[in-house]
Design an enzyme around this catalytic site. Structure first.
Site, PDB file in Angstrom:
ATOM      1  N   TYR A  11     103.634   6.335  42.025  1.00 43.50           N
ATOM      2  CA  TYR A  11     103.752   5.375  40.912  1.00 43.50           C
ATOM      3  C   TYR A  11     102.838   4.477  40.872  1.00 43.50           C
ATOM      4  O   TYR A  11     101.985   4.160  39.830  1.00 43.50           O
ATOM      5  CB  TYR A  11     105.203   4.987  41.132  1.00 43.50           C
ATOM      6  CG  TYR A  11     105.874   3.939  40.355  1.00 43.50           C
ATOM      7  CD1 TYR A  11     105.504   3.815  38.826  1.00 43.50           C
ATOM      8  CD2 TYR A  11     106.640   2.744  40.763  1.00 43.50           C
ATOM      9  CE1 TYR A  11     106.034   3.063  38.086  1.00 43.50           C
ATOM     10  CE2 TYR A  11     106.943   1.710  39.912  1.00 43.50           C
ATOM     11  CZ  TYR A  11     106.655   1.613  38.674  1.00 43.50           C
ATOM     12  OH  TYR A  11     107.319   0.736  37.731  1.00 43.50           O
ATOM     13  N   SER A 124     105.231  -5.387  51.397  1.00 44.48           N
ATOM     14  CA  SER A 124     106.470  -5.430  50.781  1.00 44.48           C
ATOM     15  C   SER A 124     107.154  -6.562  50.870  1.00 44.48           C
ATOM     16  O   SER A 124     107.007  -7.250  52.043  1.00 44.48           O
ATOM     17  CB  SER A 124     107.428  -4.110  51.148  1.00 44.48           C
ATOM     18  OG  SER A 124     108.616  -4.417  50.563  1.00 44.48           O
ATOM     19  N   TYR A 149     111.845   1.571  57.185  1.00 46.49           N
ATOM     20  CA  TYR A 149     110.984   1.542  56.092  1.00 46.49           C
ATOM     21  C   TYR A 149     110.325   0.146  56.330  1.00 46.49           C
ATOM     22  O   TYR A 149     109.028  -0.033  56.508  1.00 46.49           O
ATOM     23  CB  TYR A 149     111.397   1.679  55.039  1.00 46.49           C
ATOM     24  CG  TYR A 149     110.424   1.371  53.689  1.00 46.49           C
ATOM     25  CD1 TYR A 149     109.210   2.016  53.651  1.00 46.49           C
ATOM     26  CD2 TYR A 149     110.732   0.128  52.983  1.00 46.49           C
ATOM     27  CE1 TYR A 149     108.425   1.371  52.745  1.00 46.49           C
ATOM     28  CE2 TYR A 149     110.028  -0.265  52.200  1.00 46.49           C
ATOM     29  CZ  TYR A 149     108.624   0.354  51.965  1.00 46.49           C
ATOM     30  OH  TYR A 149     107.910  -0.211  50.929  1.00 46.49           O
ATOM     31  N   LYS A 153     106.462  -1.342  57.534  1.00 46.22           N
ATOM     32  CA  LYS A 153     105.590  -2.463  56.780  1.00 46.22           C
ATOM     33  C   LYS A 153     105.327  -3.699  57.478  1.00 46.22           C
ATOM     34  O   LYS A 153     103.981  -4.179  57.808  1.00 46.22           O
ATOM     35  CB  LYS A 153     106.313  -2.854  55.293  1.00 46.22           C
ATOM     36  CG  LYS A 153     106.170  -1.766  54.641  1.00 46.22           C
ATOM     37  CD  LYS A 153     105.069  -1.250  53.578  1.00 46.22           C
ATOM     38  CE  LYS A 153     105.142  -0.200  52.817  1.00 46.22           C
ATOM     39  NZ  LYS A 153     103.686   0.491  52.624  1.00 46.22           N
ATOM     40  N   ASN A 198     117.391   5.667  44.034  1.00 41.82           N
ATOM     41  CA  ASN A 198     117.570   4.742  45.009  1.00 41.82           C
ATOM     42  C   ASN A 198     117.590   3.379  44.208  1.00 41.82           C
ATOM     43  O   ASN A 198     118.237   2.296  44.321  1.00 41.82           O
ATOM     44  CB  ASN A 198     116.962   4.453  46.240  1.00 41.82           C
ATOM     45  CG  ASN A 198     116.904   5.855  47.002  1.00 41.82           C
ATOM     46  OD1 ASN A 198     117.959   6.542  47.133  1.00 41.82           O
ATOM     47  ND2 ASN A 198     115.925   6.434  47.218  1.00 41.82           N
ATOM     48  N   LEU A 200     117.054   0.459  41.343  1.00 36.60           N
ATOM     49  CA  LEU A 200     117.894  -0.047  40.092  1.00 36.60           C
ATOM     50  C   LEU A 200     117.228   0.553  38.706  1.00 36.60           C
ATOM     51  O   LEU A 200     118.190   1.128  37.866  1.00 36.60           O
ATOM     52  CB  LEU A 200     118.122  -1.574  40.027  1.00 36.60           C
ATOM     53  CG  LEU A 200     118.959  -2.141  38.786  1.00 36.60           C
ATOM     54  CD1 LEU A 200     120.489  -1.489  38.875  1.00 36.60           C
ATOM     55  CD2 LEU A 200     119.053  -3.522  38.653  1.00 36.60           C
ATOM     56  N   ARG A 231     116.511 -10.304  41.873  1.00 32.29           N
ATOM     57  CA  ARG A 231     115.321  -9.757  42.084  1.00 32.29           C
ATOM     58  C   ARG A 231     114.268 -10.317  41.538  1.00 32.29           C
ATOM     59  O   ARG A 231     114.683 -10.565  40.115  1.00 32.29           O
ATOM     60  CB  ARG A 231     115.338  -8.309  42.566  1.00 32.29           C
ATOM     61  CG  ARG A 231     116.530  -7.492  43.521  1.00 32.29           C
ATOM     62  CD  ARG A 231     115.946  -7.864  44.771  1.00 32.29           C
ATOM     63  NE  ARG A 231     116.987  -7.206  45.727  1.00 32.29           N
ATOM     64  CZ  ARG A 231     118.050  -7.827  46.117  1.00 32.29           C
ATOM     65  NH1 ARG A 231     118.376  -8.982  45.718  1.00 32.29           N
ATOM     66  NH2 ARG A 231     119.041  -7.109  47.089  1.00 32.29           N
ATOM     67  N   PRO A 293     124.734  -2.044  52.063  1.00 30.03           N
ATOM     68  CA  PRO A 293     124.572  -2.733  53.275  1.00 30.03           C
ATOM     69  C   PRO A 293     123.068  -3.002  53.278  1.00 30.03           C
ATOM     70  O   PRO A 293     122.145  -2.454  52.814  1.00 30.03           O
ATOM     71  CB  PRO A 293     124.862  -1.570  54.336  1.00 30.03           C
ATOM     72  CG  PRO A 293     125.769  -0.524  53.672  1.00 30.03           C
ATOM     73  CD  PRO A 293     125.488  -0.810  52.268  1.00 30.03           C
TER      74      PRO A 293
END
Ligand code: NAD
Ligand code: WQD
Length: 336
Positions: A11, A124, A149, A153, A198, A200, A231, A293
């Protein structure tokens, strides 16, 4: 100038390749299509009218990397390749540590052997963990990540700092992305999640296009203006352009530095739904569910360091992000 782009079929990688090629860079992509597909390469060619090098290889394999460095004089590497699904990383920690750390270690070994020591790394906002208040600044402590994950990072940032400490002829930019959304204006490349999204924005656009019945809103009792999570959404083309600025920066000297790539503005889940309703002209159903969570109430950047030191800032606002996400989704309802 020639740039090796790992994960260039993904992406963010595909959008960055388009901007690199349009700016006159030569590009070589290395990808194994673990989370992407070959048609992306045709679309990049179609959008730029230019060809580029491509190697189908797993970045954990050293031999193809050595071949790339032998066949091309690579000036710098942008390293996107990796797995990125938070939930999946909880289910498959070994695969995530193996892939994300393995790719980076092998890549850096091959770079060192080829004496190519300029690297832009996809980090990230997740490295800030749960304990820092927004707006997040690069000088805040990192770590305290809540899933494998995010920990990959964090660990890679530490590894790259150790690498620089051992050899200060490296030049490394750690780019901490916030929440990339949107797509190229053409609607020809965009985010192409496997299965049920996953994140939004792809979830919202799949509801808008009729593939999913309603949006699950994960919590409306956060300490935010409307109770839903806030966010820092950033247009993927702005993010791509941030990489060009980071390449200029690492070409101009040595060192290692982290930069937030965000807009500095936070939007709630409900604001995102409303904005996509406006862009698509469709009424979107949603249901309030329990909190997910590991989610924070708010997460947004202080992007001022990137402006100061890279000369970069995000130019595209929420309306444009949603229009471009919608154009991509409606033109490609089944993805690529
Ligand atoms: P993506 O999954 O679309 O792209 C990653 C690409 O890497 C894919 O094309 C995949 O096939 C390739 N890849 C994975 N493992 C590989 C391997 N072992 N060898 C060769 N190629 C491999 O993801 P993206 O959204 O474009 O993200 C790019 C980078 O940015 C990732 O490192 C991700 O962790 C990071 N990032 C993404 C986000 C986000 O929300 N999208 C946010 C912060 C950071
Ligand atoms: C955004 C907001 C959810 C889905 C993740 C990674 C992060 C980075 C970007 C890679 C939150 C809410 C979501 C849904 C919802 N990736 N939400 N319903 O969690 O900020 O960041 O992607 O580095 O590391 O953690 O992004 O898009 O999943 O969620 O209500 O179906 O939307 O609770 O408030 P997040 P997201």
């Amino acid at each position: 100038m020639k740039i090796l782009v790992t994960g260039g079929a993904g992406y963010i990688g595909s959008h960055t390749c388009v901007e690199l090629i349009n700016a006159g860079y030569e590009v070589v992509i290395a990808d194994n299509f673990l989370n992407s597909c070959p048609v992306v390469l045709d679309r990049i060619k179609e959008l730029t009218g230019r060809d580029f090098g491509f190697y189908e290889c797993d970045l954990r394999d050293r031999a193809p990397l050595d071949k790339i460095f032998a066949e091309h004089k690579i000036d710098a590497v942008i390293h996107f390749a990796g797995l990125k699904a938070v939930g999946e990383s909880v289910e498959k920690p070994l695969e995530y540590y193996d892939n994300n750390l393995g790719c980076t270690l092998t890549l850096c070994e091959a770079m060192r052997a080829a004496n190519c020591k300029r690297l832009v790394f996809s980090s990230s906002a997740t490295v800030y963990g749960m304990n820092n208040p927004s707006p997040l600044r690069e000088d805040m402590p990192i770590g305290g990540t809540t899933n494998p994950y995010g920990t990959t990072k964090y660990m890679i940032e530490l590894i790259l700092r150790d690498l620089y400490a051992s050899d200060n002829t490296w030049s490394i930019a750690l780019l901490r992305y916030f929440n990339p959304i949107g797509a190229h204006k053409s609607g020809r490349i965009g985010e192409n999640p496997n299965g049920i999204p996953n994140n939004l924005m792809p979830y919202i656009t799949q509801v808008a296009v009729g593939k999913l019945p309603y949006i699950n809103v994960f919590g409306n009792d956060y300490d935010t203006p409307d109770g839903t999570g806030v966010r820092d959404y950033i247009h993927v083309v702005d993010l791509a352009l941030g990489h060009l600025k980071a390449v200029e920066k690492i070409m101009s000297g040595t060192g290692i530095d982290a930069y937030n790539l965000g807009t500095g503005k936070g939007y709630s889940v409900l604001e995102m739904i409303r904005s996509l309703e406006k862009a698509s002209g469709k009424k979107l159903n949603y249901k309030i569910m329990g909190r997910r969570p590991g989610d924070l109430a708010s997460c947004y950047s202080d992007p001022s360091k990137a402006l100061r030191e890279l000369g970069w800032r995000a130019e595209r606002g929420l309306e444009e992000m949603c229009e471009d996400s919608w154009r991509w989704q409606s033109m490609n309802p089944e993805g690529y």
